[in-house]
Write a protein that holds these residues in place. Structure first.
Motif, PDB file in Angstrom:
ATOM      1  N   MET A   1       0.821  -1.179   0.000  1.00 19.67           N
ATOM      2  CA  MET A   1       0.000   0.000   0.000  1.00 19.67           C
ATOM      3  C   MET A   1       0.878   1.260   0.000  1.00 19.67           C
ATOM      4  O   MET A   1       0.544   2.242  -0.625  1.00 19.67           O
ATOM      5  CB  MET A   1      -0.919   0.024   1.227  1.00 19.67           C
ATOM      6  N   ASN A   5       0.638   4.492  -2.457  1.00 17.82           N
ATOM      7  CA  ASN A   5       0.431   5.800  -1.840  1.00 17.82           C
ATOM      8  C   ASN A   5       1.539   6.777  -2.243  1.00 17.82           C
ATOM      9  O   ASN A   5       1.264   7.878  -2.718  1.00 17.82           O
ATOM     10  CB  ASN A   5       0.372   5.635  -0.318  1.00 17.82           C
ATOM     11  N   ASP A  15      -3.204  13.950  -1.659  1.00 19.94           N
ATOM     12  CA  ASP A  15      -4.574  13.432  -1.564  1.00 19.94           C
ATOM     13  C   ASP A  15      -4.794  12.253  -2.504  1.00 19.94           C
ATOM     14  O   ASP A  15      -5.403  11.248  -2.117  1.00 19.94           O
ATOM     15  CB  ASP A  15      -5.603  14.526  -1.848  1.00 19.94           C
ATOM     16  N   LYS A  18      -3.185   9.121  -1.171  1.00 18.32           N
ATOM     17  CA  LYS A  18      -3.995   8.486  -0.133  1.00 18.32           C
ATOM     18  C   LYS A  18      -5.165   7.723  -0.735  1.00 18.32           C
ATOM     19  O   LYS A  18      -5.482   6.612  -0.296  1.00 18.32           O
ATOM     20  CB  LYS A  18      -4.506   9.538   0.845  1.00 18.32           C
ATOM     21  N   VAL A  19      -5.796   8.287  -1.761  1.00 21.94           N
ATOM     22  CA  VAL A  19      -6.930   7.626  -2.411  1.00 21.94           C
ATOM     23  C   VAL A  19      -6.490   6.307  -3.046  1.00 21.94           C
ATOM     24  O   VAL A  19      -7.136   5.270  -2.868  1.00 21.94           O
ATOM     25  CB  VAL A  19      -7.578   8.552  -3.469  1.00 21.94           C
ATOM     26  N   GLY A  21      -3.729   4.533  -2.430  1.00 24.44           N
ATOM     27  CA  GLY A  21      -3.287   3.624  -1.372  1.00 24.44           C
ATOM     28  C   GLY A  21      -4.471   2.949  -0.698  1.00 24.44           C
ATOM     29  O   GLY A  21      -4.455   1.741  -0.444  1.00 24.44           O
ATOM     30  N   ARG A  22      -5.519   3.725  -0.417  1.00 25.32           N
ATOM     31  CA  ARG A  22      -6.733   3.181   0.187  1.00 25.32           C
ATOM     32  C   ARG A  22      -7.428   2.205  -0.768  1.00 25.32           C
ATOM     33  O   ARG A  22      -7.915   1.151  -0.358  1.00 25.32           O
ATOM     34  CB  ARG A  22      -7.679   4.327   0.567  1.00 25.32           C
ATOM     35  N   LEU A  23      -7.471   2.559  -2.064  1.00 25.51           N
ATOM     36  CA  LEU A  23      -8.061   1.685  -3.068  1.00 25.51           C
ATOM     37  C   LEU A  23      -7.360   0.329  -3.080  1.00 25.51           C
ATOM     38  O   LEU A  23      -8.009  -0.722  -3.042  1.00 25.51           O
ATOM     39  CB  LEU A  23      -7.991   2.319  -4.459  1.00 25.51           C
ATOM     40  N   SER A  25      -5.609  -1.060  -0.740  1.00 20.43           N
ATOM     41  CA  SER A  25      -5.896  -1.728   0.525  1.00 20.43           C
ATOM     42  C   SER A  25      -7.283  -2.360   0.514  1.00 20.43           C
ATOM     43  O   SER A  25      -7.460  -3.510   0.944  1.00 20.43           O
ATOM     44  CB  SER A  25      -5.781  -0.720   1.672  1.00 20.43           C
ATOM     45  N   GLU A  26      -8.267  -1.645  -0.006  1.00 21.06           N
ATOM     46  CA  GLU A  26      -9.635  -2.171  -0.070  1.00 21.06           C
ATOM     47  C   GLU A  26      -9.732  -3.349  -1.038  1.00 21.06           C
ATOM     48  O   GLU A  26     -10.471  -4.306  -0.786  1.00 21.06           O
ATOM     49  CB  GLU A  26     -10.606  -1.060  -0.458  1.00 21.06           C
TER      50      GLU A  26
END
Length: 120
Positions: A1, A5, A15, A18-19, A21-23, A25-26
């Motif tokens: 991740m 990121n 920003d 982060k989006v 990286g979160r994607l 991870s999800e």
């Protein structure tokens, strides 16, 4: 991740990093193993590139996967690592009799150099 990121933060801003990286991870948290292919490129003991392919489901008898996200560490971009990851991933999908692959992004961003020594 962290790779996703940092790479996207470097190119698109904090920003966006982060989006993405979160994607990533999800995707890992919510996708069944049979519906996910993950490929990495390593330099020494460090992951320097990664690509994800996730199964797409739609009304068709064909099997399809989506290629996204793709990241190569900023400091080593331009060496063909991204292109090698993409090619390796597509070749693997083909070997698995997967008929369609789509992208959410632009694989032409990466150079055409063959650098398959990085692929695991």
């Amino acid at each position: 991740m962290q790779l996703f990121n940092q790479t996207f933060a470097d190119s698109e801003g904090t920003d966006e990093g982060k989006v993405i990286g979160r994607l990533a991870s999800e995707i890992f948290a919510s996708t069944e193993n049979d519906d996910l292919f993950v490929f990495i490129a390593m330099e020494e003991d460090k992951i320097v590139g990664s690509i994800l392919f996730t199964r797409l489901t739609f009304e068709s008898d064909k099997t399809a996967f989506l290629m996204a996200p793709v990241a190569v560490a900023t400091q080593i971009q331009g060496k063909g690592i991204g292109q090698a990851l993409i090619q390796f991933g597509l070749d693997t999908l083909k070997q698995q009799d997967i008929e369609l692959a789509f992208t959410y992004g632009d694989p032409n961003f990466y150079s055409n150099e063959d650098n398959s020594d990085y692929i695991n």
